[in-house]
Structure formats: structure tokens, C-alpha cells
Design an enzyme around this catalytic site. Structure first.
Site, PDB file in Angstrom:
ATOM      1  N   TYR A 319       0.835  -1.205   0.000  1.00 54.22           N
ATOM      2  CA  TYR A 319       0.000   0.000   0.000  1.00 54.22           C
ATOM      3  C   TYR A 319       0.871   1.258   0.000  1.00 54.22           C
ATOM      4  CZ  TYR A 319      -4.071  -2.894   1.313  1.00 54.22           C
ATOM      5  OH  TYR A 319      -5.078  -3.807   1.350  1.00 54.22           O
ATOM      6  N   GLU A 393     -21.879   3.448  18.990  1.00 52.31           N
ATOM      7  CA  GLU A 393     -22.629   3.987  17.843  1.00 52.31           C
ATOM      8  C   GLU A 393     -22.935   5.478  17.966  1.00 52.31           C
ATOM      9  OE1 GLU A 393     -25.752   1.173  18.177  1.00 52.31           O
ATOM     10  OE2 GLU A 393     -24.937  -0.160  16.629  1.00 52.31           O
TER      11      GLU A 393
END
Ligand SMILES: [Zn+2]
Ligand SMILES: [Zn+2]
Length: 416
Positions: A319, A393
Site C-alpha cells: 500500500y 454507535e
């Protein structure tokens, strides 16, 4: 010169609040049904169905299981891409949640559990929330938004291509040509409410190397009759450590050269012919990356030559550097600050992210969104890829607002 008034920030925030419940529901659905890289079939269908229901043009099977949505505003303008990765990891979930994953599959011939242990479930849900917000203000938007749902960020299965690199190869940034791209990653390194960024190198380039040291086999009691590749390999290991510590300007950027395995020999009293070493290279600066490669070759070959051995060095590029375009970062900071009061400039990390393949082609900005619960310290919070990785969340709306503001501001602010 645009006659369209840009949608006000408050309108985006109100829309973000309206999609919050559906973002969380979507995230739980995907969390319970994780799929490994290049196998995100159910996730891709869920994404495509949702985009279609919003009136967004959909292209499927991009780079195997990728989905690309195109939202055209009411006037011509720039093209901005937003990216979410969709794949899960071969990790058996240990988090006690009603929607915990019970999925098992075969990975490289082994039976494994599958879990969204990197939070890509949250990324997909966030981007679908952003798509809903932007589709709802289509008539006020100039330009085009390209929603990129990417497979296989964690790497494709053995023998397959995949991820951002394959998407770019298949032309995801063309037709219409994308001017800039934004992406985010949820992390337990930062608390809920924090958004963290860094201009230029934010995550490392990852390259691997293999060094074969050839000497001459002989009896362990008579080393002068041969050339001992184990001693040469040992000197090479130490020599390589001086590249980051003694040879490169570490004030520009840190770098790492790690030898992860050494193989050679079969018995205590035989000096073998050959030793093989493998390792990883991490760098945050493109020039330094080339320099490290050259110095690894020179160090290994010269040490071997000095001992009468040979060293063959093979370096495989992985990468690239997750490189945040400085100008794009600068102009997007106000957008991030609309999403959170706690936008922080942070240090780079030597982990990697294949979002870097998009940034290699066009200017891009990648940032962190905190999802660590308030009652955990950074030290005790399980990291991404852990079977205990937990996403709070209540951090997701920060991601939704950040991407929505970034996209709208990019399209509506005068181009330079
Ligand atoms: Zn990951
Ligand atoms: Zn990830």
C-alpha cells in the site's frame, strides 16, 4: 458563478439527525452479516438497493463486489467522491451484543469466524446515511457526488486482485472524472465526538522484503572452510536497523525496518549454504521510501560482499502512503469543524490503508472518527482487528455530518 444557494449547515445537520436511527439499524444489520474481502455479496446488494431507493444511479460488480453510486446535482460542477470499505475480517467475535456475528467461513483453507473487527460496517452505514442526506438536497447541489463502496480493503484472498487498487484500475475515478475524494475510519484510539486528521503522510506505506544470503556450506567446527551465511545474516539484521536510526533524517518522518522471520540451517554443527529473511518496511514520506529501498539493497549486498557471501534482495511494494493533500486538508477543516467541536491534529501511524491508492491518483483526505466509549481509556479499549473491538454507535453521527459537510462545501465553495 452559481445561481444555486448552498444548503445551509443547519439543514445538513437536521437531515443527519433524521437518518441517525437508520444508520444505526443498517450498521447492526451489516455487523450481524459480515463478509470477507471480494465476497461482500449481501452487503453489496443491501447498498445497491438502498442507493436505488434514493434515486441514485448504481453500478455494481466494480472490482468484484464493489458498488458505485452517482448522484448528479441540478447544475454542472465538480465531482467529489466519498468512499466506504465493506469487508470484514477472519476474526471470531467475542463482543456480547444481540447483533454479534455468528458467521463462519473458510479462509485460505481454514475454518474461521468472520467479524467486522475493523468497523467497516460503520463506514458503509455512515456513507448510506450521507447518500440519503445528499439525495434529499439534490436540487440545491451543483456538481456530482460519487459514492464508492469498496471491497477488500484488508486485502484480497490469495491469488485475487481487489480493493482500492483494482477499483482505480477499473476506472472508478473516471467518467465522470473525480476531482477530490474523502474517506474516514472509525477507531477506538479516539473517543466519541473526536475527529482526528493530519495533513501529508497520515498512515504508512507498507512494503515487504525478502533477502536470500548465500554462503558456502561447511562443518560447524571448521568455519574457515566455508562462508557462514548465519553470521552474515545477523550482521545484515543489525545493519538494517541503522537505516532508520542512523542514516535517515528522523525529524522529517519516522520509518521502520523490521525483520520478521529468519530461516536457515537444520542442525547444531552444520553451517548451511543459505539463510532467508523476510520483513516489512513502513514509511510516511515518498522520497524516504525510495531511499530506504536503495539502502536496504546496499546494506545487505555490501555486508554480504565483505564476508565473501552474496545477498539477493527482493522488495515488493504494498500500500502507498495515505497522503492527505495539504490544500484539500486546509479547505476541508472548516467542514470537519461543523461536524464536531473536537477536531484534532494528531500524529501519523505506521499502519496502512488502501484509501492511499485513490490518493495516489487524485487529491484526497482521510480522517479518523472516534468511536471509543466514554468509560474506556485509549489503553484499555480493544483496538481495531481485536475480537473485542467495539464501536460506540453514538460516534457515527459525527462521521455522517463530517462527510456530508465536506462533500457539500467542496461542491459549493468557489474553486481555486
Ligand atoms: Zn483493518
Ligand atoms: Zn479498516
Amino acid at each position: 458563478m452559481s445561481a444555486i444557494a448552498a444548503p445551509p449547515a443547519s439543514k445538513i445537520d437536521a437531515a443527519a439527525a433524521r437518518v441517525e436511527a437508520s444508520v444505526i439499524a443498517t450498521r447492526r444489520d451489516i455487523h450481524e452479516h459480515p463478509e470477507l474481502g471480494n465476497r461482500e455479496v449481501r452487503t453489496a446488494k443491501l447498498v445497491a438497493d438502498k442507493l436505488r431507493s434514493l434515486g441514485i444511479d448504481v453500478q455494481e460488480k466494480v472490482a468484484h463486489t464493489g458498488v458505485v453510486g452517482l448522484l448528479r446535482g441540478s447544475k454542472p460542477g465538480k465531482v467529489v467522491a466519498l468512499r466506504a470499505d465493506m469487508d470484514a475480517l477472519p476474526v471470531t467475535e467475542q463482543v456480547d451484543l444481540p447483533f454479534a456475528s455468528k458467521v463462519r467461513t473458510t479462509y485460505n483453507g481454514q475454518e474461521v469466524g468472520v467479524m467486522h473487527a475493523c468497523g467497516h460496517d460503520a463506514h458503509v452505514a455512515i456513507l448510506l446515511g450521507v447518500a440519503e442526506i445528499l439525495a434529499g438536497m439534490k436540487s440545491e447541489l451543483p456538481g456530482t457526488v460519487k459514492f464508492i463502496f469498496q471491497p477488500a480493503e484488508e486485502g484480497a484472498p490469495q491469488g485475487e486482485e481487489g480493493g482500492a487498487e483494482l477499483m482505480v484500475k477499473e476506472g472508478v475515478l473516471d467518467n465522470p472524472k473525480v476531482d477530490a475524494i474523502f474517506g474516514l475510519h472509525v477507531t477506538s484510539r479516539f473517543a466519541v465526538g473526536e475527529i482526528a486528521y493530519r495533513p501529508e503522510g497520515m498512515m504508512a506505506a507498507v512494503d515487504s522484503f525478502k533477502i536470500s544470503v548465500r554462503g558456502k556450506q561447511t562443518h560447524g567446527a571448521y568455519p574457515w572452510l566455508g562462508v557462514d551465511p548465519i553470521v552474515v545474516a545477523s550482521q545484515i539484521v543489525l545493519g538494517l536497523q541503522t537505516i532508520p536510526s542512523r542514516q535517515l533524517d528522523s525529524t522529517i518522518a519516522p520509518s521502520i525496518v523490521t525483520v520478521g522471520a529468519i530461516h536457515g540451517g537444520v542442525r547444531n554443527n552444520i553451517i548451511p549454504d543459505e539463510v532467508e529473511m523476510i520483513g516489512t518496511i513502513r514509511s510516511l514520506d515518498a522520497k524516504m521510501r525510495d531511499e530506504i529501498h536503495a539502502r536496504i539493497r546496499r546494506t545487505a549486498e555490501s555486508i554480504a560482499t565483505a564476508a565473501g557471501a552474496t545477498a539477493e534482495v527482493r522488495i515488493t511494494s504494498g500500500y502507498p502512503i495515505t497522503y492527505n493533500d495539504p490544500a484539500l486538508t486546509e479547505r476541508t477543516l472548516p467542514s470537519l469543524r461543523k461536524a464536531s467541536k473536537n477536531v484534532r491534529l494528531v500524529n501519523a501511524v505506521l499502519g496502512a490503508e488502501d484509501f492511499s491508492f485513490f490518493q495516489k491518483a487524485i487529491p484526497g483526505l482521510f480522517f479518523w472518527v472516534g468511536t471509543r466509549p466514554a468509560n474506556q481509556t485509549p489503553e484499555e479499549a480493544p483496538s481495531n482487528h481485536s475480537p473485542l473491538f467495539y464501536v460506540d454507535e453514538s460516534g457515527l453521527p459525527y462521521g455522517v455530518r463530517a462527510l456530508a459537510h465536506a462533500a457539500v462545501d467542496y461542491l459549493t465553495s468557489p474553486s481555486k
